[in-house]
Write an enzyme that holds these catalytic residues in place. Sequence first.
Site, PDB file in Angstrom:
ATOM      1  CD  GLN A   1       8.574  -2.455   2.251  1.00 20.58           C
ATOM      2  OE1 GLN A   1       9.305  -3.348   2.678  1.00 20.58           O
ATOM      3  NE2 GLN A   1       7.388  -2.200   2.801  1.00 20.58           N
TER       4      GLN A   1
ATOM      5  CB  THR B   1       2.483   8.011   7.083  1.00 23.30           C
ATOM      6  OG1 THR B   1       2.314   6.667   6.630  1.00 23.30           O
ATOM      7  CG2 THR B   1       1.297   8.834   6.624  1.00 23.30           C
TER       8      THR B   1
ATOM      9  CB  CYS C   1      -8.937  -8.319   1.383  1.00 26.36           C
ATOM     10  SG  CYS C   1      -7.974  -9.434   0.408  1.00 26.36           S
TER      11      CYS C   1
ATOM     12  CG  HIS D   1       6.311  -0.323  11.387  1.00 26.40           C
ATOM     13  ND1 HIS D   1       5.479  -1.202  10.751  1.00 26.40           N
ATOM     14  CD2 HIS D   1       6.060   0.894  10.849  1.00 26.40           C
ATOM     15  CE1 HIS D   1       4.743  -0.540   9.863  1.00 26.40           C
ATOM     16  NE2 HIS D   1       5.079   0.725   9.904  1.00 26.40           N
TER      17      HIS D   1
HETATM   18  N1  PLP Z   1       5.817   3.561   2.058  1.00 25.05           N
HETATM   19  C1  PLP Z   1       5.950   2.244   1.877  1.00 25.05           C
HETATM   20  C2  PLP Z   1       6.626   1.733   0.657  1.00 25.05           C
HETATM   21  C3  PLP Z   1       5.452   1.350   2.822  1.00 25.05           C
HETATM   22  O1  PLP Z   1       5.573   0.039   2.628  1.00 25.05           O
HETATM   23  C4  PLP Z   1       4.797   1.877   3.968  1.00 25.05           C
HETATM   24  C5  PLP Z   1       4.175   0.971   4.944  1.00 25.05           C
HETATM   25  O2  PLP Z   1       3.337   0.147   4.600  1.00 25.05           O
HETATM   26  C6  PLP Z   1       4.702   3.251   4.133  1.00 25.05           C
HETATM   27  C7  PLP Z   1       5.222   4.066   3.155  1.00 25.05           C
HETATM   28  C8  PLP Z   1       4.057   3.863   5.362  1.00 25.05           C
HETATM   29  O3  PLP Z   1       4.923   3.662   6.466  1.00 25.05           O
HETATM   30  P1  PLP Z   1       4.504   3.944   7.983  1.00 25.05           P
HETATM   31  O4  PLP Z   1       3.707   2.787   8.418  1.00 25.05           O
HETATM   32  O5  PLP Z   1       5.806   4.013   8.733  1.00 25.05           O
HETATM   33  O6  PLP Z   1       3.789   5.236   8.033  1.00 25.05           O
END
Ligand code: PLP
Length: 677
Positions: free
Chosen positions: A189, A71, A336, A211
Site C-alpha cells: 500500500q 502474495t 463480509c 495491481h
Molecule cells: N498485502 C497487502 C497490504 C495488500 O493490500 C494485498 C492485497 O490486497 C496483498 C498483500 C496481496 O497482494 P496481491 O493481490 O498482489 O497478492
Amino acid sequence: MEIYLDTNATTPVLVQAAQAARQAMAEDFGNPSSVHSTGLKARAMLDQVRARARRLLDTGAGHLLFVSGATEGIQTAVLSALNELRSRRAAGDDSARWLLYGATEHKAVPEALKHWSQLLGLELPLLAIPVNRQGLHDLDFLREHAPHAGIVCTMAANNETGVISDLAGIEVVLQQTGSQAMWLVDSVQALGKLELHLSRSRIDYAPFSGHKLYAPKGVGLLYVREGAPFTPLLAGGGQEGSLRAGTENMAGIAALGAVLAAFEDGITFRDEQTLRSYQTRLAAALEAAFPGLIFNAEPALSLPTTLNFAVPGLSSRLLQDLFDAAESRVSGGSACSAAKAQPSYVLQAMGLPEWQAAGAVRLSFGPVADEAFISEACARIAACGLSLRRNCLSPVGNDPTIGDGITRFTQDGACCYLLADSASQRCLLIDPLPEMVDALAQALQCQGYPLLAVLGSKPEQQQARALLAQALGDLMPTAACDASGWPLHHETLALGASQLSRQQHREGPLLLSVAGQPQLAFTGGLDRKTLEHVPPDLLLAPGSDEVQLIATTWGACHALPVLALESSKLQAFVDAHPDALLVDVREPYEQFLSLTPKLNGVALQAMPLSRLLNALPTWLAEQRPLLFFCRSGNRSRQAAMALARLGHSQAWTLVGGLALLPSAPAEQFQPDPALYV
Ligand code: PLP
C-alpha cells in the site's frame, strides 16, 4: 459514470500501461531469455523496467525480482527467512523462539508464516505484535520480543485503515535489541504514496503488487536486501538470475514499467500535499453527509488516499449499497459473509468498539485522482447523505416520510411488520424486538402517525414495547391493552380500508382483511398445528424468515421454476413481453440515487423487498410477466423465488442485476425522485 473509491483493493490499468502491455504482447513479444534479436529487445525492456524500479525504490545493491504479485513476494520472503532459521537451528543456534507479525497485517503474512513454518518443520509459535488505538505497533512489545524473534513482519501501511507504520521506530528497536530477526515489510500500500529508500534501511524483504498502482493483476516486485538469506520459491529455467524461475510476465512488466515512468514524470501522479488536500475534502464531505460519523483511523496518520469510517446506526452493508447505488464503489472495512458482516480484525486489533469494527467502510482513491474526480466524489457523498435524510435513515436531520401499506423490518432473520395508512394517518406494529427499537422509533418518528397498537406477546416483544414507549412518547397507543398489546374491547383494528383481527382463542394468527376478505395472516412464531384452520391459499407473513421466503401459503409446496434472464437479453425480453412489469426491489435509499434501465414503453415499479407483501395479492391474481431486478441479482432472485413458490408462472430475475448492465454515461447520473418518491 462510475466513481471508483476502492483503490486499496485494486486499480484500473493506466492507459499508457495498457498500451505498453499490448505492445509487449503483440509486437515486442520476445522471450527475454532468447539470444536472438526479438529476445534481446524483450530483455532490454525488462532491464529498463527493473532499473527504473530500482531507482524509484532506492534499492542500492539489493535484488529486485519480478514476481506475480505481493502474495508470491510474501511467500518467497517467508520461505527464505524460515529456511534460514532452519539452517541456524541445524547449526545449533536456537535463539529464534517465535515469529512476530503485526496484528493488522494482511492475512497473506500470518498465513504464509503458518504454512511455511509447518512445512519446514520449524513449528515456531506466531506472536502478533499488538497495535494501539491509532493502529501503530506496540514498540515495547517489540523491544521485549525482538531478541528471540526469527522474523519480524510489519507492513508499511495498512490496507484497511491506511495507517502508516513507524518503520523508523521499529528499525531503532531492532537495532537497539541486537535482534538477529529477518525483517519483512509488506509495502503493497506504500507504493506510489510514500517515499521509500530501501537501501538506507535494515529491511530484508519488501514485496510490492502492480495491481494496487495501475498495473494489471499478476505482476509484482520483491526487494531482497543484499546479503539477506534467499531461497527460491520456484526452481526451473534459471530466469531472474535463478532467483525466480518461469518465463517472465512480459506484458505485466511492460505495464508496470509504464506506470513507474508515469510516476517519475511528475505530472501523472499528484504529490503528497495535493493528495492530503483531497483527503481533507472527502473527509469533510463525509462528515457533512453523515452526521455523527467517526473515522476509525486518524486521517492524518493514514495514507493520504485512504479514509476508514463508521456511522452510528448504519451497517457497513447498508452504506456500501448506498454508495453503490450512487455509482460510487467503496468497500467494507471487513470481509463480509452473505448473512452477516464479520467485524474487521484490523479494527478489533486497534481496540475499537464492536459497532465500529462491524460497521466500517473504506474509501480509497489513487494518486492519479484529480480535482474533477474529487469534486464528483464529494457530490456523490452529498447525494448519499440526502438519500438517507429523505428515507429516514440519517442519524439527524431526516425529512418527514409518508407511510402506507406494510413494511417489513428484519433482524437476524426475525421479522417485524409496520402497517400504516396515509389517509387516516394511523399505524400499528406487529412483533417488534428490542434490537429493532432504534430503527423502528426513527421510522415512526419520521412518519409521525400515532400507533394504534404494538402487538406481540413474547417477553422480548413486551420489552420492545416498553422501550418504544420511552422512545416515542405521544405516538404510543393510549388505550388500555392486554398482555399482547391488543387494545381491550376491540374485535378488530381498522387501518384505512383494511382491518386487523385476531382469532377467538387468541393463539392464532393476526388476519389482515379488506372488505371482510382475509388477505394476509401474520403468523408470528406459530407452528403448523396452530395454523391448521387457515385456508391453504391465504398468504402467510412469517415471524422469522432466515431463508427469505417473504411469504408462504400452506399450498405453496409445488414451486414453479424461477426464470432467469441474462442481461444481454433484456431488450429481447421486453420486446417479447410488452405487458411485462419491471420491478426494482432495491430499498428506497438506493432507488432514490440510481438510474434504472431506460427501456421505452415498459412499465416500471419500485417495490423494495421489504415492502413486497403489499404487491403479492395483485401480482398473483394478474399473473402478468414480472421481471425483478436489483443491484447484484440476489434480492431479485429472492423475489422471483417467492412469487414462483406462490404459484406465479412468469416471475423472472435479472441475473447479475444492474451491476452487469452497461454503465450509464456521465450526464445521465441523476437521482430520479420523480419515479420513486
Ligand atoms: N498485502 C497487502 C497490504 C495488500 O493490500 C494485498 C492485497 O490486497 C496483498 C498483500 C496481496 O497482494 P496481491 O493481490 O498482489 O497478492
